[in-house]
Design an enzyme around this catalytic site. Structure first.
Site: not given
Ligand code: NAD
Length: 347
Positions: A133-135, A159, A163
């Site tokens: 993810t870009d997060e 989260y 990741k």
């Protein structure tokens, strides 16, 4: 070609499997533990296809994963299995660390054992493709340039931290053990078969149920949005054409505030399914602002020029077109989401 997709009963995984079965000659083995976020009904239309197989297993289970890999002898693995909801990671981080970190570690370990044997007499790539993810990059200020593949990792939530950890593990398995990997970091997806806890399906279903539509804080958080079928297409493009050991950012190029997204949905529904209620005249009246999520990221934006320039991929759907298709899908597939509300999820 034979591919393992983990987490294939989830939102992106089911759309990816449908994309592979409908648009390629490849076979797919879907490995999924079937958590609350999964739904095998999302694969009903392709589940009888002779190129599709489902195996129920947890990605942390070494024996189960080894058995499937060595029995099936796949050409690649695409890892989408994850705990994926930020709010749940704040309430209960433990399962996020188990699945997202230890699960990825276990898959890497099993795939490396297989790779050592399988690659001896074959010139296939045997890629481990990790979907992220870009997060992992944290968040941006209003005027910052969008994230690139070189942006610093700075995750905010349990989260995104889990990741980010898994991304580091994947790169280290490439550097230390020589495992051929590909990594993709994508922005917020939306589209059919999305579990009702996420912003867009939650808004659509809450509106249709005449329930409050909650928005964190003042709704000014900005996200880049990508239609899930465009993501599936990007993932397949990267698997087939991506340069080994590279990372590709994937985005939609549509940055919007959460409030703006919710308002667009309400405006669409006001036309498509005018509200029938003595209490309300418009779905907009259901919007309610709630306390912000702790550590809430303000803005994500993705620069996807690397995948565009090197692999020729770009999103096909505009946000307005994709959102319209998504809302129509939820209007036409009430049985899919009603079953979730009736069995294990309260809006
Ligand atoms: P999802 O929550 O809809 O689906 C996850 C799937 O993984 C479910 O079917 C679940 O049963 C399965 N799963 C969970 N734990 C498992 C385990 N231990 N073993 C086997 N299966 C397990 O998630 P999603 O939105 O489809 O996201 C898929 C991947 O894409 C995730 O890795 C996520 O981080 C990443 N991603 C998502 C988005 C997004 O906007 N949804 C954006 C970028 C990246």
């Amino acid at each position: 070609m034979k591919v393992i997709v983990t987490g294939g009963a989830g939102f992106i995984g089911s759309n990816l499997i449908r994309h592979i079965i409908n648009n390629t000659e490849a076979s797919v083995i879907n490995i999924d533990k079937l958590t609350y976020a999964s739904n095998l009904n999302s694969l009903k239309d392709i589940s009888k296809n002779s190129r599709y197989k489902f195996k129920k297993a947890c990605i942390t289970d070494k024996k189960a994963i080894q058995d499937i890999i060595f029995e099936e002898k796949p050409d690649a693995i695409m890892n989408l299995a994850a705990e994926s909801h930020v709010d749940r990671s704040i309430d209960n981080p433990n399962i996020f660390l188990e699945t997202n970190i230890l699960g990825t570690y276990n898959l890497l370990d099993c795939w490396l054992q297989y790779y050592k044997v399988a690659s001896k007499d074959s010139n296939k790539r045997f890629i481990f493709h990790h979907i992220s993810t870009d997060e992992v990059y944290g968040d941006l200020e209003s005027n910052d340039p969008p994230f690139t593949e070189l942006s610093r990792y700075d995750p905010s939530s349990p989260y995104s931290a889990s990741k980010a950890s898994s991304d580091h593990l994947v790169r280290s398995w490439s550097r230390t053990f020589g495992l051929p990997i590909l990594l993709t970091n994508c922005s917020n997806n939306y589209g059919p078969y999305h579990f009702p806890e996420k912003l867009i399906p939650h808004t659509i279903i809450s509106a249709l149920e005449l329930q409050n539509i909650p928005i964190f804080g003042d709704g000014s958080q900005r996200r880049d949005w990508l239609f899930v079928e465009d993501h599936a297409d990007a993932l397949w493009t990267v698997l087939k054409e991506g340069k080994i050991n590279e990372t590709y950012n994937i985005g939609g190029g549509y940055e919007m505030t959460n409030l703006n997204v919710v308002e667009k949905i309400c405006t669409y529904l006001d036309k498509a399914k005018p509200i029938v209620s003595k209490e309300f005249k418009s779905y907009h009246e259901l919007i309610s602002f709630v306390d912000d999520r702790p550590g809430h990221d303000f803005r994500y934006a993705i620069n996807y020029s690397k995948i565009k320039d090197e692999l020729g991929w770009a999103p096909k759907k505009t946000f307005n077109d994709g959102l319209g298709l998504t809302i129509e899908w939820y209007l036409n597939n009430e049985a899919w989401w009603r079953e979730i509300l009736d069995s294990h999820y309260e809006l």
